[in-house]
Design a protein around this motif. Structure first.
Motif, PDB file in Angstrom:
ATOM      1  N   MET A  27       0.834  -1.211   0.000  1.00 54.92           N
ATOM      2  CA  MET A  27       0.000   0.000   0.000  1.00 54.92           C
ATOM      3  C   MET A  27       0.863   1.254   0.000  1.00 54.92           C
ATOM      4  O   MET A  27       0.551   2.238  -0.685  1.00 54.92           O
ATOM      5  N   GLN A  28       1.954   1.229   0.742  1.00 57.19           N
ATOM      6  CA  GLN A  28       2.837   2.402   0.763  1.00 57.19           C
ATOM      7  C   GLN A  28       3.453   2.649  -0.608  1.00 57.19           C
ATOM      8  O   GLN A  28       3.591   3.791  -1.036  1.00 57.19           O
ATOM      9  N   GLU A  29       3.790   1.553  -1.305  1.00 58.80           N
ATOM     10  CA  GLU A  29       4.335   1.691  -2.663  1.00 58.80           C
ATOM     11  C   GLU A  29       3.289   2.271  -3.605  1.00 58.80           C
ATOM     12  O   GLU A  29       3.590   3.119  -4.441  1.00 58.80           O
ATOM     13  N   ILE A  30       2.046   1.801  -3.476  1.00 55.06           N
ATOM     14  CA  ILE A  30       0.973   2.335  -4.321  1.00 55.06           C
ATOM     15  C   ILE A  30       0.797   3.833  -4.053  1.00 55.06           C
ATOM     16  O   ILE A  30       0.699   4.642  -4.976  1.00 55.06           O
ATOM     17  N   LYS A  31       0.791   4.194  -2.775  1.00 58.52           N
ATOM     18  CA  LYS A  31       0.609   5.595  -2.397  1.00 58.52           C
ATOM     19  C   LYS A  31       1.673   6.496  -3.022  1.00 58.52           C
ATOM     20  O   LYS A  31       1.400   7.633  -3.393  1.00 58.52           O
ATOM     21  N   LYS A  32       2.889   5.973  -3.134  1.00 54.77           N
ATOM     22  CA  LYS A  32       3.988   6.767  -3.715  1.00 54.77           C
ATOM     23  C   LYS A  32       3.718   7.131  -5.175  1.00 54.77           C
ATOM     24  O   LYS A  32       4.238   8.131  -5.664  1.00 54.77           O
ATOM     25  N   THR A  33       2.935   6.324  -5.871  1.00 60.16           N
ATOM     26  CA  THR A  33       2.621   6.647  -7.267  1.00 60.16           C
ATOM     27  C   THR A  33       1.578   7.766  -7.347  1.00 60.16           C
ATOM     28  O   THR A  33       1.335   8.307  -8.423  1.00 60.16           O
ATOM     29  N   GLY A  34       0.937   8.087  -6.220  1.00 60.51           N
ATOM     30  CA  GLY A  34      -0.076   9.133  -6.222  1.00 60.51           C
ATOM     31  C   GLY A  34      -1.497   8.591  -6.360  1.00 60.51           C
ATOM     32  O   GLY A  34      -2.471   9.341  -6.308  1.00 60.51           O
ATOM     33  N   VAL A  35      -1.600   7.258  -6.530  1.00 65.29           N
ATOM     34  CA  VAL A  35      -2.906   6.617  -6.669  1.00 65.29           C
ATOM     35  C   VAL A  35      -3.523   6.430  -5.277  1.00 65.29           C
ATOM     36  O   VAL A  35      -2.811   6.145  -4.315  1.00 65.29           O
ATOM     37  N   ALA A  36      -4.842   6.618  -5.185  1.00 70.80           N
ATOM     38  CA  ALA A  36      -5.517   6.514  -3.886  1.00 70.80           C
ATOM     39  C   ALA A  36      -5.949   5.073  -3.587  1.00 70.80           C
ATOM     40  O   ALA A  36      -6.109   4.255  -4.497  1.00 70.80           O
ATOM     41  N   ILE A  37      -6.125   4.782  -2.311  1.00 73.55           N
ATOM     42  CA  ILE A  37      -6.530   3.436  -1.893  1.00 73.55           C
ATOM     43  C   ILE A  37      -7.827   3.491  -1.091  1.00 73.55           C
ATOM     44  O   ILE A  37      -7.962   4.277  -0.158  1.00 73.55           O
ATOM     45  N   ALA A  38      -8.761   2.624  -1.496  1.00 70.97           N
ATOM     46  CA  ALA A  38     -10.008   2.491  -0.743  1.00 70.97           C
ATOM     47  C   ALA A  38     -10.066   1.096  -0.139  1.00 70.97           C
ATOM     48  O   ALA A  38      -9.675   0.119  -0.775  1.00 70.97           O
ATOM     49  N   ILE A  39     -10.540   1.007   1.089  1.00 69.49           N
ATOM     50  CA  ILE A  39     -10.761  -0.309   1.692  1.00 69.49           C
ATOM     51  C   ILE A  39     -12.226  -0.662   1.439  1.00 69.49           C
ATOM     52  O   ILE A  39     -13.139   0.088   1.783  1.00 69.49           O
ATOM     53  N   ASP A  40     -12.416  -1.801   0.752  1.00 69.49           N
ATOM     54  CA  ASP A  40     -13.738  -2.206   0.258  1.00 69.49           C
ATOM     55  C   ASP A  40     -14.405  -3.180   1.230  1.00 69.49           C
ATOM     56  O   ASP A  40     -13.708  -3.874   1.976  1.00 69.49           O
ATOM     57  N   ASP A  41     -15.741  -3.203   1.214  1.00 66.37           N
ATOM     58  CA  ASP A  41     -16.506  -4.140   2.048  1.00 66.37           C
ATOM     59  C   ASP A  41     -16.136  -4.024   3.517  1.00 66.37           C
ATOM     60  O   ASP A  41     -16.075  -5.030   4.228  1.00 66.37           O
ATOM     61  N   PHE A  42     -15.910  -2.801   3.988  1.00 70.49           N
ATOM     62  CA  PHE A  42     -15.435  -2.668   5.364  1.00 70.49           C
ATOM     63  C   PHE A  42     -16.473  -3.170   6.369  1.00 70.49           C
ATOM     64  O   PHE A  42     -17.654  -2.873   6.270  1.00 70.49           O
ATOM     65  N   GLY A  43     -15.988  -3.947   7.331  1.00 68.73           N
ATOM     66  CA  GLY A  43     -16.863  -4.474   8.372  1.00 68.73           C
ATOM     67  C   GLY A  43     -17.106  -5.960   8.202  1.00 68.73           C
ATOM     68  O   GLY A  43     -17.655  -6.613   9.082  1.00 68.73           O
ATOM     69  N   THR A  44     -16.660  -6.523   7.075  1.00 65.75           N
ATOM     70  CA  THR A  44     -16.925  -7.949   6.823  1.00 65.75           C
ATOM     71  C   THR A  44     -15.663  -8.797   6.963  1.00 65.75           C
ATOM     72  O   THR A  44     -15.734 -10.007   6.881  1.00 65.75           O
ATOM     73  N   GLY A  45     -14.521  -8.167   7.151  1.00 69.34           N
ATOM     74  CA  GLY A  45     -13.254  -8.917   7.072  1.00 69.34           C
ATOM     75  C   GLY A  45     -12.562  -9.165   8.391  1.00 69.34           C
ATOM     76  O   GLY A  45     -11.409  -9.554   8.413  1.00 69.34           O
ATOM     77  N   TYR A  46     -13.243  -8.952   9.486  1.00 68.76           N
ATOM     78  CA  TYR A  46     -12.683  -9.221  10.816  1.00 68.76           C
ATOM     79  C   TYR A  46     -11.357  -8.517  11.064  1.00 68.76           C
ATOM     80  O   TYR A  46     -10.455  -9.076  11.652  1.00 68.76           O
TER      81      TYR A  46
END
Ligand code: C2E
Ligand code: CA
Ligand code: CA
Ligand code: CA
Length: 281
Positions: free
Chosen positions: A168-187
């Protein structure tokens, strides 16, 4: 031995037999679908709950099978994930999403700050070529990195937390945003959430669905929104279908909503029309 073999065969239940066969034929058909370009994309708008402007779209894959008709992603994505075919499909989805959105931004149909959100499967997320792929897609399609958002499910991130943080940190360095999907279902443990560099949190549809009947879901949703805001994340509610849900989400300062109340997933042509009809929406 032959007889034993035959007896053993009976241990497979009818169901299991069926699913193995279905799995095998799906794998073959997915290959054909890739070769014959039977996949397409639809786009579901995300709406600001403050001013009802469009903030972006999520792209969702569709498979138009020549005989079986529309096959939903819930049926073939898990198979493609298991066989590894998701890498090729996902790569195509990423590039196509950026191409199509880039043309909408260039022709002023989408506002410049609009984002395209692309779903990333677990296998794609851990693929060592992911970053290279993201960089090359941004270059080919010429979209600004901040216009792209990758949706990664909570359960994908929880498979190996330490390496997930690194990726995720590497992705962030490219300037692309990150969303956490289906939050609340993954324990996930809240201790990890604060360590993930997440821009957007998507509250799973299962919590939104029973608002306003289920008081527990309402309490959880309100608490998740407040927590995410304290962690400087933008909150998107999934599966908004009713005015009551919208009202509750607005009262609790949820930033954005996505769901049939605003729009179903649309073809590119339909998206064009939606955007021109909702200019001040
Ligand atoms: P998801 O990422 O959670 O996507 C949201 C799903 O909810 C979509 O189903 C969408 O059509 C549906 N939806 C949106 N609003 C509403 C609503 O108001 N009510 C209801 N009942 N449903 C709503 P879809 O398109 O069938 O996709 C299902 C799942 O398949 C997605 O869940 C995602 O996990 C996966 N998927 C779809 N496209 C892709 C893709 O390109 N790549 C990967 N890796 N996965 C994908
Ligand atoms: Ca998603
Ligand atoms: Ca979701
Ligand atoms: Ca889902």
């Amino acid at each position: 031995a032959k007889e034993l073999g035959r007896n053993n065969f009976q241990f497979f239940s009818e169901d299991m037999n069926h699913s193995i066969l279905e799995h095998l034929s799906l794998e073959k058909e997915i290959n054909e679908a890739i070769a014959r370009q039977q996949f397409s994309l639809v786009f579901q708008p995300k709406i600001s709950l403050f001013d009802f402007g469009i903030t972006g779209v999520e792209t969702l894959i569709r498979w138009q099978h020549p005989e079986k008709g529309m096959i939903t992603p819930d049926r073939f994505i898990p198979v493609a994930e298991e066989t590894g075919q998701i890498l090729e499909i996902g790569s195509w989805v990423l590039e196509q999403s950026c191409r199509q959105i880039s043309s909408l931004i260039r022709s002023n149909v989408l506002p410049e700050h609009a984002k395209v959100a692309v779903n990333l499967s677990a296998r794609q997320f851990t693929d060592p070529h992911l970053l290279q792929r993201i960089r090359s897609v941004l270059e080919i399609t010429n979209i600004p990195p901040h216009c792209l958002e990758l949706e990664i499910t909570e359960s994908t991130l929880m498979e190996d937390v330490e390496s997930a943080i690194q990726i995720m940190q590497e992705i962030k360095k490219t300037g692309v945003a990150i969303a956490i999907d289906d939050f609340g279902t993954g324990y996930s443990s809240l201790a990890y959430i604060k360590r993930f560099p997440i821009d957007v949190l998507k509250v799973d549809r299962s919590f939104v669905m029973d608002i306003p009947e289920d008081k527990n879901d309402m309490a959880i949703t309100a608490a998740v929104i407040a927590m995410a805001h304290k962690l400087s994340m933008t909150v998107v509610a999934e599966g908004v279908e009713t005015q009551e849900q919208l009202q509750f989400l607005r009262q609790n300062n949820c930033d954005e909503g996505q769901g049939y109340l605003f729009s179903r997933p649309l073809s590119l042509g339909q998206l064009h029309q939606f955007l021109s009809e909702n200019e001040r929406l």
